[in-house]
Structures are given as C-alpha cells and as structure tokens.
Design a protein around this motif. Structure first.
Motif, short mmCIF file in Angstrom:
data_model
loop_
_atom_site.label_atom_id
_atom_site.label_comp_id
_atom_site.label_asym_id
_atom_site.label_seq_id
_atom_site.Cartn_x
_atom_site.Cartn_y
_atom_site.Cartn_z
N TRP A 1 0.89 3.98 -3.11
CA TRP A 1 0.53 5.41 -3.00
C TRP A 1 1.67 6.31 -3.50
O TRP A 1 1.42 7.33 -4.13
CB TRP A 1 0.12 5.77 -1.58
CG TRP A 1 -1.26 5.26 -1.25
CD1 TRP A 1 -1.58 4.34 -0.31
CD2 TRP A 1 -2.49 5.62 -1.89
NE1 TRP A 1 -2.93 4.11 -0.31
CE2 TRP A 1 -3.52 4.89 -1.27
CE3 TRP A 1 -2.83 6.50 -2.91
CZ2 TRP A 1 -4.86 4.99 -1.64
CZ3 TRP A 1 -4.17 6.60 -3.30
CH2 TRP A 1 -5.16 5.87 -2.67
N ARG B 1 -6.72 -4.60 3.86
CA ARG B 1 -5.36 -5.13 4.08
C ARG B 1 -5.24 -5.98 5.34
O ARG B 1 -4.40 -6.87 5.40
CB ARG B 1 -4.34 -4.01 4.08
CG ARG B 1 -4.32 -3.18 5.31
CD ARG B 1 -3.21 -2.17 5.30
NE ARG B 1 -3.38 -1.30 6.45
CZ ARG B 1 -2.76 -0.20 6.64
NH1 ARG B 1 -1.90 0.22 5.73
NH2 ARG B 1 -2.97 0.52 7.70
N GLU C 1 0.83 -1.21 0.00
CA GLU C 1 0.00 0.00 0.00
C GLU C 1 0.86 1.26 0.00
O GLU C 1 0.62 2.19 -0.75
CB GLU C 1 -0.93 0.01 1.22
CG GLU C 1 -1.82 1.23 1.23
CD GLU C 1 -2.64 1.35 2.50
OE1 GLU C 1 -3.39 2.33 2.60
OE2 GLU C 1 -2.50 0.50 3.40
N ARG D 1 -6.32 -0.44 1.34
CA ARG D 1 -6.50 0.24 2.63
C ARG D 1 -7.67 -0.39 3.39
O ARG D 1 -7.58 -0.65 4.58
CB ARG D 1 -6.75 1.74 2.40
CG ARG D 1 -7.23 2.52 3.59
CD ARG D 1 -6.30 2.53 4.76
NE ARG D 1 -5.15 3.35 4.48
CZ ARG D 1 -4.20 3.60 5.36
NH1 ARG D 1 -4.27 3.08 6.56
NH2 ARG D 1 -3.18 4.32 5.05
#
Length: 187
Positions: A80, A147, A76, A144
């Motif tokens: 991002w 996870r 993640e 998000r």
C-alpha cells in the motif's frame, strides 16, 4: 491444488527482467541530453523511490509464498505504501507532461527530429507506466481479503505474486524508458 508458480520462478524472472532493463540503460546515452526542470526532478525522484520500494515489495512475496507467519501483513503494508508512491509519481509525471506537450516543448522537438522515437518510446512508456497502479491495488485488495487464509502453494498466493511481479516489471519498464527520455535533447 499445486501452485502455478514457485518462489524460484518469480526470483529468476525478477533477476532476468532487472538485468535486461538495467543493462539497456547505457544504450540511451547515445541519444542526447535534457534540461532539468522542477517537475522532472520531482518525477524522477518519485520514480526512483517507487522502484526501490517495489523491489522491497517483490522480495516480500517469497516469505508469503512460503507461509511465514506475519509475512502477508508486512507485504500488504509495504504494497500500500508503494501504491501511494506510484500514485504520487503518476501525478508528478502528469505535471511534467504538461510541459512536455506545450508549445515548443520536447514533444514538438521529438516529433520533428525523431517521430519514431516519440511514437515508440514515449507513447509506450506512458501507457505501461500507468499499469502498476491497478495491478498494485488489485494485489492489495486480494491480500487484504485472503491474508489470514493464505497457505503455501495456494492459487490465491500465486495470483497475488503474479500481480505484484507484473506491477514491478511495469515499473521497471517505465523507469528504464524514463531514463532514456531524459537522455534525449529536451528543449
């Protein structure tokens, strides 16, 4: 429920797409040359860094699919960062696009000398290069949200992996076509 895709499926797909696209790059050498402007350099550097980061992102899918502890959080974070680089590359690309569409610019030259190349190469590249941002954002939000509950072979993990794989493929297509455009004679 059994996952639609295995880690091996994604690895083989990645290798095949990368080989096909990177082996096609030398074919663009026969088309011509281009000038290097500040916008082009910034966009090119951004695109290169973004593709490198996306390769790291796609490789982080495999530990997540296997259920390794902490893999989803690491994926993640890198996803991002890669999404931020995609956004910067799009911004630099739009800055470069102003000069491309300007009077006596490369678009005019291409439309006069090779309208097919412009319609196929540039128009296709423009649209496919915008797809990674929504694909990456969608994968980031799913990651998000899920996870902490991802299990090996879960459908959500497969969907996240598919989104990131499409994200990566679109970036490579845009990168390869962008390299091809730099080989054209740009006024």
């Amino acid at each position: 429920m059994k996952s639609l895709f295995t880690a091996r499926d994604f690895a083989v797909t990645q290798a095949c797409v990368a080989a096909a696209l990177f082996l096609s790059i030398p074919l663009f050498n026969v088309i011509g040359f281009s000038n290097h402007k500040l916008q082009a350099v910034l966009h090119g550097l951004g695109a290169t860094v973004t593709v490198i980061m996306s390769c790291q992102t796609i490789h982080l899918i495999y530990p997540m699919l296997r259920g390794k502890i902490g893999a989803a959080a690491k994926l993640e974070w890198v996803l991002w960062l890669t999404n931020a680089m995609v956004l910067l590359t799009i911004i630099f690309g739009n800055w470069l696009y102003i000069a491309y569409r300007g009077p006596d610019g490369p678009q005019e030259w291409l439309m006069y000398h090779s309208p097919e190349v412009h319609l196929i190469l540039m128009e296709y590249k423009e649209f496919v290069s915008l797809y990674p941002l929504p694909l990456g954002i969608a994968a980031g939000f799913l990651l998000r949200r899920f996870r902490h509950t991802l299990e090996p072979g879960s459908a959500v993990g497969g969907i996240i992996a598919l989104l990131i794989t499409l994200f990566w493929i679109c970036l490579l297509i845009g990168f390869a076509f962008g390299i091809g455009l730099t080989k054209l004679r740009m006024v």
